[in-house]
Design an enzyme around this catalytic site. Sequence first.
Site, short mmCIF file in Angstrom:
data_model
loop_
_atom_site.label_atom_id
_atom_site.label_comp_id
_atom_site.label_asym_id
_atom_site.label_seq_id
_atom_site.Cartn_x
_atom_site.Cartn_y
_atom_site.Cartn_z
N GLY A 53 0.35 -8.60 -1.75
CA GLY A 53 0.77 -8.56 -3.16
C GLY A 53 0.25 -7.37 -3.94
N SER A 54 0.01 -6.23 -3.27
CA SER A 54 -0.47 -5.08 -4.05
C SER A 54 0.62 -4.54 -4.98
CB SER A 54 -1.00 -3.99 -3.12
OG SER A 54 0.04 -3.36 -2.43
N HIS A 65 10.92 -0.43 -0.69
CA HIS A 65 10.87 -0.22 0.77
C HIS A 65 10.01 1.01 1.07
CE1 HIS A 65 12.12 -0.50 4.91
NE2 HIS A 65 12.24 0.81 4.90
N GLU A 88 24.12 -7.44 0.11
CA GLU A 88 24.14 -8.22 1.35
C GLU A 88 23.73 -7.39 2.58
OE1 GLU A 88 26.63 -7.39 -0.57
OE2 GLU A 88 27.93 -6.20 0.73
N ASP A 109 18.46 -3.32 2.96
CA ASP A 109 18.08 -1.99 2.46
C ASP A 109 19.30 -1.10 2.16
OD1 ASP A 109 15.34 -2.64 2.73
OD2 ASP A 109 15.35 -2.03 4.82
C1 GAR Z 1 4.91 -2.83 0.98
O1 GAR Z 1 4.56 -1.64 1.63
C2 GAR Z 1 6.42 -2.94 0.84
O2 GAR Z 1 7.04 -1.71 0.58
C3 GAR Z 1 6.80 -3.46 2.19
O3 GAR Z 1 5.81 -4.42 2.49
C4 GAR Z 1 4.58 -4.05 1.85
C5 GAR Z 1 4.09 -5.21 1.03
O4 GAR Z 1 2.79 -4.96 0.54
N1 GAR Z 1 8.11 -4.02 2.18
C6 GAR Z 1 8.96 -3.89 3.20
O5 GAR Z 1 8.69 -3.36 4.26
C7 GAR Z 1 10.35 -4.49 2.95
N2 GAR Z 1 11.28 -4.07 3.95
P1 GAR Z 1 2.19 -5.78 -0.70
O6 GAR Z 1 2.31 -7.27 -0.36
O7 GAR Z 1 0.76 -5.34 -0.77
O8 GAR Z 1 2.96 -5.42 -1.94
#
Ligand code: GAR
Length: 197
Positions: free
Chosen positions: A12-13, A110, A148, A151
Amino acid sequence: MKRIAVLVSGGGSNLQALLNAAQNGQLPHGQIALVVASKPGVFALERAQKAGVPATVVARKSFANTAAFDAALLEELQKENIDIVVLAGFLSIIGPAVLAAYPGKIVNVHPSLIPAFCGDGFYGLKVHEAALARGVKLTGATVHLVNEITDGGKILLQKAVEIKPDDTPETLQKRVMEEAEWQLLPKAVAMLCAGEM
Ligand code: GAR
């Protein structure tokens, strides 16, 4: 004031970057009204609690099929009168009912420069492993609208980040978050709330 839901699956950063932006007055037209986690026990839920934001868990595996999951997620969003949905590391696929209820109102962050290293199977550290394996010198992050196609929605903001010779997937992930994701996501959400996107 737009009511924002942030959907999370992990640390959740990016949720924290949004909470900080709200705290610092950088989300003048939005309010983080709900956090939805795809599984119990994730650290993002602690961040929500600490910030006093209502949080709930909607886990794909608690439902018989994707349609039931989709309906349950939509119900949680509508119960809180949510206007804008932010996918911040949310790893479940958003179904047609939620997509239809929020056209142009769902954004995802992403960790690459789309169309590189994206689509099904590219999430979290895997994205950075793929970028390092290919030997690219620049990567980055993208905030885009969700449709849909995984990305595949309209690109809203992108920022490039340099890859260093001694990077590991972990060091690269951290730099992409710090230099790109945590800046782009609050900015895109603020613009969406202001009707500028
Ligand atoms: C982040 O780097 C986000 O961009 C990625 O997951 C991580 C979540 O980190 N998302 C994807 O890869 C979606 N395809 P977080 O929980 O610390 O925000």
